[in-house]
Design an enzyme around this catalytic site. Sequence first.
Site, PDB file in Angstrom:
ATOM      1  CB  VAL A   4       7.756  14.523  -3.774  1.00 25.12           C
ATOM      2  CG1 VAL A   4       8.564  14.752  -5.049  1.00 25.12           C
ATOM      3  CG2 VAL A   4       8.693  14.251  -2.602  1.00 25.12           C
ATOM      4  CD  GLU A  40      -9.437  17.153  -7.346  1.00 21.92           C
ATOM      5  OE1 GLU A  40      -9.193  17.729  -6.284  1.00 21.92           O
ATOM      6  OE2 GLU A  40     -10.278  16.254  -7.468  1.00 21.92           O
ATOM      7  CE  LYS A  54      -4.202  16.870   1.061  1.00 20.12           C
ATOM      8  NZ  LYS A  54      -4.180  17.291  -0.346  1.00 20.12           N
ATOM      9  CD  GLN A  90       1.090  25.810   0.151  1.00 23.49           C
ATOM     10  OE1 GLN A  90       2.152  26.136  -0.384  1.00 23.49           O
ATOM     11  NE2 GLN A  90       0.510  24.657  -0.059  1.00 23.49           N
ATOM     12  CG  HIS A 126      -7.430  20.243  -4.310  1.00 23.93           C
ATOM     13  ND1 HIS A 126      -7.137  18.916  -4.218  1.00 23.93           N
ATOM     14  CD2 HIS A 126      -6.476  20.896  -3.611  1.00 23.93           C
ATOM     15  CE1 HIS A 126      -6.048  18.766  -3.491  1.00 23.93           C
ATOM     16  NE2 HIS A 126      -5.638  19.948  -3.108  1.00 23.93           N
TER      17      HIS A 126
HETATM   18  O1  LIG Z   1      -3.717  19.173  -1.487  1.00 22.71           O
HETATM   19  C1  LIG Z   1      -2.873  19.954  -1.142  1.00 22.71           C
HETATM   20  C2  LIG Z   1      -3.194  21.136  -0.367  1.00 22.71           C
HETATM   21  C3  LIG Z   1      -2.761  22.371  -1.089  1.00 22.71           C
HETATM   22  O2  LIG Z   1      -3.584  22.543  -2.218  1.00 22.71           O
HETATM   23  C4  LIG Z   1      -2.953  23.590  -0.181  1.00 22.71           C
HETATM   24  O3  LIG Z   1      -3.924  24.307  -0.371  1.00 22.71           O
HETATM   25  O4  LIG Z   1      -2.109  23.807   0.703  1.00 22.71           O
HETATM   26  C5  LIG Z   1      -1.308  22.243  -1.480  1.00 22.71           C
HETATM   27  C6  LIG Z   1      -1.009  21.004  -2.295  1.00 22.71           C
HETATM   28  O5  LIG Z   1       0.374  20.913  -2.538  1.00 22.71           O
HETATM   29  C7  LIG Z   1      -1.475  19.797  -1.569  1.00 22.71           C
HETATM   30  O6  LIG Z   1      -1.339  18.668  -2.402  1.00 22.71           O
END
Ligand SMILES: O=C1C[C@@](O)(C(=O)O)C[C@@H](O)[C@@H]1O
Length: 267
Positions: A58, A103, A190, A255, A160
């Site tokens: 979310v 970010e 991540k 994505q 990020h």
């Molecule tokens: O941190 C991430 C990874 C992300 O930035 C991606 O590149 O898929 C997508 C974002 O929604 C998520 O919070």
Amino acid sequence: MRGNIDGDPMTTGVMIGNVPLGAEHETAIIAPVLGSTLDELKAEAHAALDAPVDILEVRLDHVLAASQASPATAKERAYAALQGVSEVASSLPLLATIRTAREGGEWDVSDDVYAELLCSITSSGLAHAIDVEVARHPAAISVILDTAEKSGLPVVLSRHFFDATPTREEMLAMLEYMATLAPADRAVAKLAVMPHTPEDVLALLGAGLEARNRLEHALMAIAMGRLGRVSRLAGGVFGSDACFATVGPESAPGQPSARALAALLER
Ligand SMILES: O=C1C[C@@](O)(C(=O)O)C[C@@H](O)[C@@H]1O
């Protein structure tokens, strides 16, 4: 519940709700929902019910920014968003993310307000995990991580780079740093970067794979955009334990749809 790749019960990794993440487990599919209103969020959550999705992220920053939430109203709005999504998709664990403007997110917020809101969400029991930006002020990170530890809530530690790709060594160091912040049974590390060359993508994949060999933590190493898409589709080969994939609008460039990813993963 998903078991590990051999079908055995989970022995390592971190649980987000009933979904295990870690080297021994199948790649989990996380779908972002990022509506700016409660109705939009609910519609996206509804779409996820028919899709091969394991976890819903979310993205609270969209609803917080759109409603011009003040520190005083942010908590109420975030709770309403999480409650609304969970009413629609009660079977899916929720990852609560406030992606700040610094970010690549929507909500411009001070470290203090960011920390206070994430601590409230943690204690509310409305989410199964929270995203914590590790580039915030160390005091903010520390209070969030303490609260999450006390509540037994897993954290997704994240960083990020929307414009560039750091070197392989820098990226590995970042993942290793994240792994020092919380134990492997409570955290995912991540990293998401923007590649400009195939070599950038290779560097990201190399850092992820090396981190997989060195760390016990569940990991996600993402190269964004069209060039980086291979890192999402084949991330599992290089140490990523989950992939963000869409059921509605994308939350970051590159994505795949949840259906396309699931077909590729043969699940
Ligand atoms: O941190 C991430 C990874 C992300 O930035 C991606 O590149 O898929 C997508 C974002 O929604 C998520 O919070």
